[in-house]
Design a protein around this motif. Structure first.
Motif, PDB file in Angstrom:
ATOM      1  N   ARG A 109       0.951  -1.129  -0.022  1.00 54.67           N
ATOM      2  CA  ARG A 109      -0.116  -0.159  -0.132  1.00 54.67           C
ATOM      3  C   ARG A 109       0.774   1.433   0.016  1.00 54.67           C
ATOM      4  O   ARG A 109       0.707   2.487  -0.639  1.00 54.67           O
ATOM      5  CB  ARG A 109      -0.758  -0.031   1.227  1.00 54.67           C
ATOM      6  N   VAL A 110       1.966   1.269   0.770  1.00 50.90           N
ATOM      7  CA  VAL A 110       2.834   2.377   0.842  1.00 50.90           C
ATOM      8  C   VAL A 110       3.634   2.520  -0.596  1.00 50.90           C
ATOM      9  O   VAL A 110       3.503   3.628  -1.060  1.00 50.90           O
ATOM     10  CB  VAL A 110       3.745   2.212   2.008  1.00 50.90           C
ATOM     11  N   TRP A 111       4.023   1.521  -0.859  1.00 57.27           N
ATOM     12  CA  TRP A 111       4.660   1.575  -2.264  1.00 57.27           C
ATOM     13  C   TRP A 111       4.365   0.603  -3.473  1.00 57.27           C
ATOM     14  O   TRP A 111       5.068  -0.615  -3.224  1.00 57.27           O
ATOM     15  CB  TRP A 111       6.358   1.760  -2.335  1.00 57.27           C
ATOM     16  N   PRO A 112       3.261   0.590  -3.977  1.00 55.33           N
ATOM     17  CA  PRO A 112       2.825  -0.622  -4.703  1.00 55.33           C
ATOM     18  C   PRO A 112       3.648  -0.728  -6.195  1.00 55.33           C
ATOM     19  O   PRO A 112       3.228  -0.605  -7.289  1.00 55.33           O
ATOM     20  CB  PRO A 112       1.290  -0.390  -5.175  1.00 55.33           C
ATOM     21  N   ASP A 113       4.847  -1.084  -6.074  1.00 53.81           N
ATOM     22  CA  ASP A 113       5.903  -1.151  -7.040  1.00 53.81           C
ATOM     23  C   ASP A 113       6.614  -2.482  -7.003  1.00 53.81           C
ATOM     24  O   ASP A 113       6.753  -2.914  -5.778  1.00 53.81           O
ATOM     25  CB  ASP A 113       6.902  -0.040  -6.963  1.00 53.81           C
ATOM     26  N   ASP A 114       6.978  -3.054  -8.033  1.00 57.17           N
ATOM     27  CA  ASP A 114       7.730  -4.539  -8.109  1.00 57.17           C
ATOM     28  C   ASP A 114       8.964  -4.445  -7.221  1.00 57.17           C
ATOM     29  O   ASP A 114       9.373  -5.427  -6.712  1.00 57.17           O
ATOM     30  CB  ASP A 114       8.178  -5.028  -9.544  1.00 57.17           C
ATOM     31  N   LEU A 115       9.490  -3.317  -6.991  1.00 54.17           N
ATOM     32  CA  LEU A 115      10.872  -3.174  -5.943  1.00 54.17           C
ATOM     33  C   LEU A 115      10.508  -3.198  -4.746  1.00 54.17           C
ATOM     34  O   LEU A 115      11.452  -3.171  -3.995  1.00 54.17           O
ATOM     35  CB  LEU A 115      11.677  -1.894  -6.704  1.00 54.17           C
ATOM     36  N   ALA A 116       9.181  -2.639  -4.344  1.00 55.30           N
ATOM     37  CA  ALA A 116       9.098  -2.448  -2.979  1.00 55.30           C
ATOM     38  C   ALA A 116       9.346  -3.663  -1.823  1.00 55.30           C
ATOM     39  O   ALA A 116       9.892  -3.393  -0.902  1.00 55.30           O
ATOM     40  CB  ALA A 116       7.719  -1.749  -2.657  1.00 55.30           C
ATOM     41  N   ILE A 117       8.606  -4.838  -2.301  1.00 50.64           N
ATOM     42  CA  ILE A 117       8.868  -5.955  -1.500  1.00 50.64           C
ATOM     43  C   ILE A 117      10.399  -6.509  -1.362  1.00 50.64           C
ATOM     44  O   ILE A 117      10.801  -6.763  -0.281  1.00 50.64           O
ATOM     45  CB  ILE A 117       7.877  -7.058  -1.909  1.00 50.64           C
ATOM     46  N   PRO A 118      10.873  -6.732  -2.453  1.00 54.18           N
ATOM     47  CA  PRO A 118      12.456  -6.662  -2.268  1.00 54.18           C
ATOM     48  C   PRO A 118      13.226  -5.867  -1.403  1.00 54.18           C
ATOM     49  O   PRO A 118      14.055  -6.178  -0.650  1.00 54.18           O
ATOM     50  CB  PRO A 118      13.040  -7.025  -3.718  1.00 54.18           C
ATOM     51  N   LEU A 119      12.834  -4.626  -1.460  1.00 51.47           N
ATOM     52  CA  LEU A 119      13.459  -3.555  -0.687  1.00 51.47           C
ATOM     53  C   LEU A 119      13.289  -3.623   0.632  1.00 51.47           C
ATOM     54  O   LEU A 119      13.970  -3.561   1.782  1.00 51.47           O
ATOM     55  CB  LEU A 119      13.062  -2.276  -0.996  1.00 51.47           C
ATOM     56  N   PHE A 120      11.865  -4.074   0.906  1.00 49.33           N
ATOM     57  CA  PHE A 120      11.611  -4.287   2.520  1.00 49.33           C
ATOM     58  C   PHE A 120      12.154  -5.612   2.967  1.00 49.33           C
ATOM     59  O   PHE A 120      12.744  -5.607   4.104  1.00 49.33           O
ATOM     60  CB  PHE A 120       9.991  -4.643   2.337  1.00 49.33           C
ATOM     61  N   ILE A 121      12.486  -6.552   2.345  1.00 53.89           N
ATOM     62  CA  ILE A 121      13.006  -7.946   2.527  1.00 53.89           C
ATOM     63  C   ILE A 121      14.684  -7.419   2.939  1.00 53.89           C
ATOM     64  O   ILE A 121      15.073  -8.040   3.756  1.00 53.89           O
ATOM     65  CB  ILE A 121      12.907  -8.960   1.583  1.00 53.89           C
ATOM     66  N   ALA A 122      15.189  -6.500   1.954  1.00 48.38           N
ATOM     67  CA  ALA A 122      16.454  -6.172   2.315  1.00 48.38           C
ATOM     68  C   ALA A 122      16.675  -5.305   3.629  1.00 48.38           C
ATOM     69  O   ALA A 122      17.671  -5.453   4.207  1.00 48.38           O
ATOM     70  CB  ALA A 122      17.195  -5.407   0.993  1.00 48.38           C
ATOM     71  N   ALA A 123      15.703  -4.707   3.874  1.00 55.72           N
ATOM     72  CA  ALA A 123      15.544  -3.741   5.094  1.00 55.72           C
ATOM     73  C   ALA A 123      15.392  -4.637   6.474  1.00 55.72           C
ATOM     74  O   ALA A 123      15.974  -4.436   7.412  1.00 55.72           O
ATOM     75  CB  ALA A 123      14.423  -2.589   5.060  1.00 55.72           C
ATOM     76  N   CYS A 124      14.677  -5.794   6.130  1.00 62.61           N
ATOM     77  CA  CYS A 124      14.539  -6.826   7.393  1.00 62.61           C
ATOM     78  C   CYS A 124      15.844  -7.638   7.500  1.00 62.61           C
ATOM     79  O   CYS A 124      16.397  -7.835   8.683  1.00 62.61           O
ATOM     80  CB  CYS A 124      13.300  -7.731   6.780  1.00 62.61           C
ATOM     81  N   TYR A 125      16.687  -7.792   6.358  1.00 64.57           N
ATOM     82  CA  TYR A 125      18.031  -8.393   6.416  1.00 64.57           C
ATOM     83  C   TYR A 125      18.873  -7.506   7.216  1.00 64.57           C
ATOM     84  O   TYR A 125      19.730  -7.870   8.208  1.00 64.57           O
ATOM     85  CB  TYR A 125      18.455  -8.751   5.178  1.00 64.57           C
ATOM     86  N   ALA A 126      18.840  -6.221   6.969  1.00 64.76           N
ATOM     87  CA  ALA A 126      19.658  -5.039   7.615  1.00 64.76           C
ATOM     88  C   ALA A 126      19.265  -5.217   9.156  1.00 64.76           C
ATOM     89  O   ALA A 126      20.153  -4.920   9.964  1.00 64.76           O
ATOM     90  CB  ALA A 126      19.439  -3.745   7.011  1.00 64.76           C
ATOM     91  N   ALA A 127      17.940  -4.975   9.447  1.00 64.47           N
ATOM     92  CA  ALA A 127      17.628  -5.000  10.846  1.00 64.47           C
ATOM     93  C   ALA A 127      17.961  -6.283  11.604  1.00 64.47           C
ATOM     94  O   ALA A 127      18.732  -6.398  12.539  1.00 64.47           O
ATOM     95  CB  ALA A 127      16.043  -5.298  10.788  1.00 64.47           C
ATOM     96  N   PHE A 128      18.094  -7.579  10.561  1.00 64.24           N
ATOM     97  CA  PHE A 128      18.460  -8.875  11.577  1.00 64.24           C
ATOM     98  C   PHE A 128      20.047  -8.378  11.636  1.00 64.24           C
ATOM     99  O   PHE A 128      20.533  -8.777  12.673  1.00 64.24           O
ATOM    100  CB  PHE A 128      18.429  -9.905  10.372  1.00 64.24           C
ATOM    101  N   GLY A 129      20.861  -8.068  10.661  1.00 67.22           N
ATOM    102  CA  GLY A 129      22.245  -7.617  10.810  1.00 67.22           C
ATOM    103  C   GLY A 129      22.711  -7.063  12.074  1.00 67.22           C
ATOM    104  O   GLY A 129      23.431  -7.264  12.981  1.00 67.22           O
TER     105      GLY A 129
END
Length: 194
Positions: A109-129
């Motif tokens: 809903r915030v960013w309905p783009d193909d790149l949004a979900i992979p970016l969110f997953i990358a942000a989760c990976y950063a949070a994990f790190g």
């Protein structure tokens, strides 16, 4: 014959794992100055954040790799259904953790783009790190060995390739698990879910 994409993936994962081995063992001796630089208290958090974002940019923006089929086939439809008031496993079948459709629906809903979900997953990976570094520091104390161990985990080629490259929902679960372990180490059992 191997495709160019397979060759690039094997090369990237192999180099990443070789670099992480050098960091963890401080071998070869030529790598020692770089290891000292990369395992400082300031470098590891920066790498934890920048590495997943750079991988996302390299894979999806520069290389143009398409998002995985799960995003269009499951993540988005389930996320949109959840945001429209449907309940997972009551109104639609879902093999993901119960809150995942709501989280992905919010991202969509915030960013309905193909790149949004992979970016969110990358942000989760950063949070994990970042969380994993804190877990290790809390359990083992601060210092280069702890920083090297955190960096070796964060930079593991298989983890970032599968997590970010294929937008695996497990990255979110690992970040939540790391947060829970950190809370347990600080004796915040209730907040950790125990």
């Amino acid at each position: 014959a191997m495709s160019r994409q397979v060759l690039l993936v094997l090369l990237a994962v192999g180099l990443s794992n070789a670099a992480m081995w050098c960091i963890r063992t401080a071998r070869p001796t030529l790598a020692a100055p770089l290891v000292r630089l990369l395992t400082t208290r300031r470098a590891v958090p920066a790498i934890a954040v920048l590495l997943p974002l750079l991988i996302w940019a390299a894979v999806f923006v520069a290389y143009g790799h398409p998002v995985s089929g799960d995003v269009d086939a499951f993540y988005r439809p389930q996320g949109r259904a959840a945001m429209n008031g449907e309940v997972p496993n009551r109104d639609f079948r879902s093999s993901y953790m119960p809150l995942f459709p709501y989280v992905i629906g919010t991202v969509d809903r915030v960013w309905p783009d193909d790149l949004a979900i992979p970016l969110f997953i990358a942000a989760c990976y950063a949070a994990f790190g970042l969380l994993w570094l804190r877990v290790l520091e809390t359990g083992l104390g601060r210092g280069r060995p702890t920083a090297a161990l955190a960096l070796a985990t964060i930079g593991n080629g298989a983890m970032w390739f599968l997590g970010i490259g294929y937008q695996q929902d497990e990255v979110l679960m690992v970040a939540v698990l790391a947060a829970s372990v950190l809370l347990l180490l600080h004796r915040r059992d209730g907040a950790a879910g125990i």
